[in-house]
Design a protein around this motif. Structure first.
Motif, mmCIF file in Angstrom:
data_model
loop_
_atom_site.group_PDB
_atom_site.id
_atom_site.type_symbol
_atom_site.label_atom_id
_atom_site.label_comp_id
_atom_site.label_asym_id
_atom_site.label_seq_id
_atom_site.Cartn_x
_atom_site.Cartn_y
_atom_site.Cartn_z
ATOM 1 N N ASP A 53 -1.416 -6.317 -1.879
ATOM 2 C CA ASP A 53 -2.212 -5.108 -1.668
ATOM 3 C C ASP A 53 -1.445 -3.929 -2.264
ATOM 4 O O ASP A 53 -0.439 -3.484 -1.705
ATOM 5 N N ARG A 87 -2.955 -0.973 -3.187
ATOM 6 C CA ARG A 87 -3.765 0.232 -3.130
ATOM 7 C C ARG A 87 -2.878 1.456 -2.916
ATOM 8 O O ARG A 87 -2.015 1.446 -2.048
ATOM 9 N N ARG A 88 -3.112 2.485 -3.719
ATOM 10 C CA ARG A 88 -2.383 3.746 -3.663
ATOM 11 C C ARG A 88 -0.884 3.594 -3.948
ATOM 12 O O ARG A 88 -0.099 4.504 -3.692
ATOM 13 N N ARG A 98 0.836 -1.195 0.000
ATOM 14 C CA ARG A 98 0.000 0.000 0.000
ATOM 15 C C ARG A 98 0.875 1.251 0.000
ATOM 16 O O ARG A 98 1.759 1.391 0.837
ATOM 17 N N ASP A 116 -5.071 -6.482 -5.155
ATOM 18 C CA ASP A 116 -5.951 -5.321 -5.030
ATOM 19 C C ASP A 116 -5.210 -4.091 -5.538
ATOM 20 O O ASP A 116 -4.283 -3.597 -4.898
ATOM 21 N N ARG A 162 -8.637 -6.938 -8.365
ATOM 22 C CA ARG A 162 -9.423 -5.711 -8.214
ATOM 23 C C ARG A 162 -8.707 -4.562 -8.915
ATOM 24 O O ARG A 162 -7.562 -4.244 -8.601
ATOM 25 N N PRO A 201 -8.789 -0.468 -10.760
ATOM 26 C CA PRO A 201 -9.425 0.850 -10.693
ATOM 27 C C PRO A 201 -10.582 0.901 -11.691
ATOM 28 O O PRO A 201 -10.551 0.213 -12.724
ATOM 29 N N THR A 205 -6.940 -1.289 -6.348
ATOM 30 C CA THR A 205 -7.892 -0.200 -6.196
ATOM 31 C C THR A 205 -7.146 1.091 -5.867
ATOM 32 O O THR A 205 -6.382 1.146 -4.913
ATOM 33 N N GLY A 206 -7.358 2.105 -6.659
ATOM 34 C CA GLY A 206 -6.708 3.376 -6.387
ATOM 35 C C GLY A 206 -5.228 3.417 -6.692
ATOM 36 O O GLY A 206 -4.543 4.368 -6.318
ATOM 37 N N ALA A 207 -4.693 2.383 -7.373
ATOM 38 C CA ALA A 207 -3.279 2.421 -7.761
ATOM 39 C C ALA A 207 -3.045 3.658 -8.624
ATOM 40 O O ALA A 207 -3.860 4.015 -9.467
#
Length: 286
Positions: free
Chosen positions: A225, A227-228, A207, A245, A267, A269, A247-249
């Motif tokens: 993970d 994310r971001r 993350r 995941d 998962r 974006p 998401t939001g990468a």
């Protein structure tokens, strides 16, 4: 800058930054060099049409690209530059009917692609809540980049696009740093340009990690993970993203996803599409 400056639309609302092959003169099939490899079945010089390019500028083996040895074509993304050059810069005049335009058109296309890629990154940066303090600078950079895309063909062919990218890159980095700072401290390691080829990162907490330009070729990222995590320029060829995941990468592109492996549990974006060549279960366990 006044408060009434028009706000850029999110990437998901910018169809101009998505490839529209029906309105392109097959520019990626002509302007680019192909080298025999796992990605391409033939050698082809820049400026030479691919033998699979039909008279209507469509790919003759589009539905069979991977089995025919052209998986690289399924990964490539022009960010909408193809239709921009074809329909705006050259006003719908194609290189076959006007061969005197061909050489210049093939020079303009890769320049336009880089500009459109920057537009995609800048548009995304403007959607990042933590990057709000940079909004004015980001909008100025977006506007200046957009103006460059509307220049006449001769000016585009001679444009020092690398210099423009170098000027915009620090701003994108600052926006990403602000967004990454909003996630928990654990996982925010810097791996900029790191050699992580084949790395075993299954289930890793990445993350907010800085993975700009990292080599993640064939890395095991199952269940990781991300994310971001900032992924601008990261090489994800054959990286296993099954169950990961993203998401939001940050600054993740469709081309990067197309080059990777994944499954239904990956998962993504909302702006990105799950590749058709990803199986439901993804690559076999290692």
């Amino acid at each position: 800058m006044s408060d009434d400056h028009p706000k850029a639309l999110p990437v998901t609302d910018r169809p101009a930054l998505r490839a529209d092959c029906a309105n392109c003169f097959g520019l990626c099939c002509v302007a680019l060099t192909l080298t025999v490899s796992a990605d391409f079945a033939i050698d082809k010089d820049a400026g030479t049409p691919c033998p699979n390019l039909a008279d209507d500028f469509r790919c003759g083996i589009h539905t069979r690209l991977r089995p025919e040895g052209f998986s690289g074509c399924t990964v490539y993304d022009c960010f909408g530059a193809g239709q921009k050059v074809s329909q705006e810069t050259y006003a719908g005049q194609d290189w076959r009917s006007a061969p005197e335009t061909a050489q210049e058109m093939f020079q303009v296309f890769p320049v336009m692609r880089q500009l459109h890629e920057l537009l995609a990154y800048l548009t995304e940066a403007l959607t990042l809540p933590a990057a709000a303090p940079l909004a004015a600078e980001l909008r100025d950079a977006l506007d200046s980049t957009e103006r460059l895309t509307h220049r006449p063909s001769q000016e585009l062919a001679e444009l020092d696009v690398s210099a423009h990218r170098d000027a915009v890159a620090p701003l994108l980095l600052r926006a990403a740093e602000l967004e990454r700072a909003t996630v928990p401290r654990r996982g925010k390691r810097r791996h900029r340009g790191a050699d992580l080829m084949g790395a075993r990162l299954s289930g890793a907490d990445l993350r907010g990690a800085g993975l700009r330009g990292a080599y993640l070729i064939a890395a095991d990222l199952r269940g990781a993970d991300l994310r971001r995590a900032e992924l601008i320029g990261a090489d994800l060829r054959d990286a296993d993203l099954s169950g990961a995941d993203l998401t939001g990468a940050l600054y993740l592109t469709q081309a990067q996803i197309n080059a990777a492996k994944g499954n239904a549990a990956t998962r993504l974006p909302p702006a990105l599409t799950r590749p058709s060549h990803w199986g439901a279960d993804g690559p076999a366990d290692r």
